[in-house]
Design a protein around this motif. Sequence first.
Motif, mmCIF file in Angstrom:
data_model
loop_
_atom_site.group_PDB
_atom_site.id
_atom_site.type_symbol
_atom_site.label_atom_id
_atom_site.label_comp_id
_atom_site.label_asym_id
_atom_site.label_seq_id
_atom_site.Cartn_x
_atom_site.Cartn_y
_atom_site.Cartn_z
ATOM 1 N N ALA A 166 0.830 -1.206 0.000
ATOM 2 C CA ALA A 166 0.000 0.000 0.000
ATOM 3 C C ALA A 166 0.867 1.260 0.000
ATOM 4 O O ALA A 166 0.589 2.227 -0.727
ATOM 5 C CB ALA A 166 -0.931 -0.002 1.208
ATOM 6 N N TYR A 167 1.927 1.244 0.807
ATOM 7 C CA TYR A 167 2.796 2.424 0.884
ATOM 8 C C TYR A 167 3.543 2.648 -0.433
ATOM 9 O O TYR A 167 3.620 3.778 -0.930
ATOM 10 C CB TYR A 167 3.794 2.269 2.034
ATOM 11 C CG TYR A 167 4.732 3.448 2.157
ATOM 12 C CD1 TYR A 167 4.242 4.718 2.452
ATOM 13 C CD2 TYR A 167 6.103 3.291 1.955
ATOM 14 C CE1 TYR A 167 5.097 5.806 2.552
ATOM 15 C CE2 TYR A 167 6.963 4.372 2.058
ATOM 16 C CZ TYR A 167 6.454 5.627 2.348
ATOM 17 O OH TYR A 167 7.299 6.710 2.434
ATOM 18 N N ILE A 168 4.066 1.573 -1.009
ATOM 19 C CA ILE A 168 4.783 1.712 -2.280
ATOM 20 C C ILE A 168 3.826 2.131 -3.387
ATOM 21 O O ILE A 168 4.154 2.976 -4.232
ATOM 22 C CB ILE A 168 5.500 0.395 -2.647
ATOM 23 C CG1 ILE A 168 6.587 0.094 -1.617
ATOM 24 C CG2 ILE A 168 6.106 0.474 -4.052
ATOM 25 C CD1 ILE A 168 7.272 -1.247 -1.804
ATOM 26 N N SER A 173 6.830 5.033 -7.082
ATOM 27 C CA SER A 173 8.101 4.303 -7.075
ATOM 28 C C SER A 173 8.974 4.919 -5.996
ATOM 29 O O SER A 173 8.935 6.130 -5.767
ATOM 30 C CB SER A 173 8.795 4.368 -8.439
ATOM 31 O OG SER A 173 9.067 5.713 -8.799
ATOM 32 N N ILE A 174 9.776 4.069 -5.345
ATOM 33 C CA ILE A 174 10.496 4.529 -4.164
ATOM 34 C C ILE A 174 11.657 3.581 -3.886
ATOM 35 O O ILE A 174 11.618 2.413 -4.282
ATOM 36 C CB ILE A 174 9.525 4.581 -2.953
ATOM 37 C CG1 ILE A 174 10.152 5.276 -1.751
ATOM 38 C CG2 ILE A 174 9.008 3.196 -2.612
ATOM 39 C CD1 ILE A 174 9.156 5.526 -0.620
ATOM 40 N N ALA A 178 13.930 3.760 1.682
ATOM 41 C CA ALA A 178 12.891 4.693 2.116
ATOM 42 C C ALA A 178 11.678 3.948 2.668
ATOM 43 O O ALA A 178 11.058 4.383 3.644
ATOM 44 C CB ALA A 178 12.483 5.594 0.955
ATOM 45 N N VAL A 179 11.342 2.823 2.062
ATOM 46 C CA VAL A 179 10.212 2.016 2.536
ATOM 47 C C VAL A 179 10.495 1.479 3.932
ATOM 48 O O VAL A 179 9.654 1.563 4.840
ATOM 49 C CB VAL A 179 9.935 0.841 1.569
ATOM 50 C CG1 VAL A 179 8.816 -0.044 2.116
ATOM 51 C CG2 VAL A 179 9.568 1.362 0.189
ATOM 52 N N ILE A 180 11.678 0.948 4.117
ATOM 53 C CA ILE A 180 12.052 0.354 5.405
ATOM 54 C C ILE A 180 12.073 1.412 6.504
ATOM 55 O O ILE A 180 11.569 1.191 7.614
ATOM 56 C CB ILE A 180 13.428 -0.331 5.289
ATOM 57 C CG1 ILE A 180 13.328 -1.540 4.350
ATOM 58 C CG2 ILE A 180 13.927 -0.784 6.660
ATOM 59 C CD1 ILE A 180 14.660 -2.152 4.013
#
Length: 233
Positions: A166-168, A173-174, A178-180
Amino acid sequence: MKISMKKRKVGYTYGSVSGHFAFRKQKSIAFESTLERDLLTLLEFNDSVDDVIEQPLTIEYVNHNGRAVTYTPDFLVDFKEAEASLLKRPRKPLLIEVKPREKLQKHFKELKPRFKVAMRYAHANDMIFKIYDESKIRTPYLNNILFLKRYKRLTYREEDESNILAYINSSGSITIEAVIEYLFISKEQKSIGLGQIWHLLANKKLLCNFSKMLDKQTIVWVNDNLLFGGDDV
């Protein structure tokens, strides 16, 4: 030139490694070298590949000495039909010869007539003949596939997977880092989260540029086809 559809039996070759490759859990494909095995790994990961047949046919021809000889390509690769909406032409089947570069260089004069015959056969039958050596097989792309394989069948919390996707998806795109950093707090959580992202890439719920070596700076995005009704591969 005559064509025999009777496949040559794959057997043991001195100095090589032979075996069988479980292709997408659908069939077993014989290989006669680690280079052939590595090519099968690439083909299995490629979503556009529909099927692979080992040593699919034998071409009979007369060499420059007037002798009847034969040549058997290593693989025939069929591709999935292109989607009409993408306005792409279907990819032609590939006839493939796998040879280490050293053997190609050392024995090219002997091998060249076989390859010319294979090229003529491929052209006449709407195929493409290609020769693959280490430079085309043992690439960062292969290294990434082998790295991700260890995460493919691991299990993680579904709630965390949903949060990651959901966040990505909301970001477009990321980078993995940054996700972690956004979703996980402790060092242990971040380590597990990183493994889960590798797992999602291995199963292609996330995508990236697989031809570049994977690290925390790799940019990832959601595979919409898999998440929202596409065919799983």
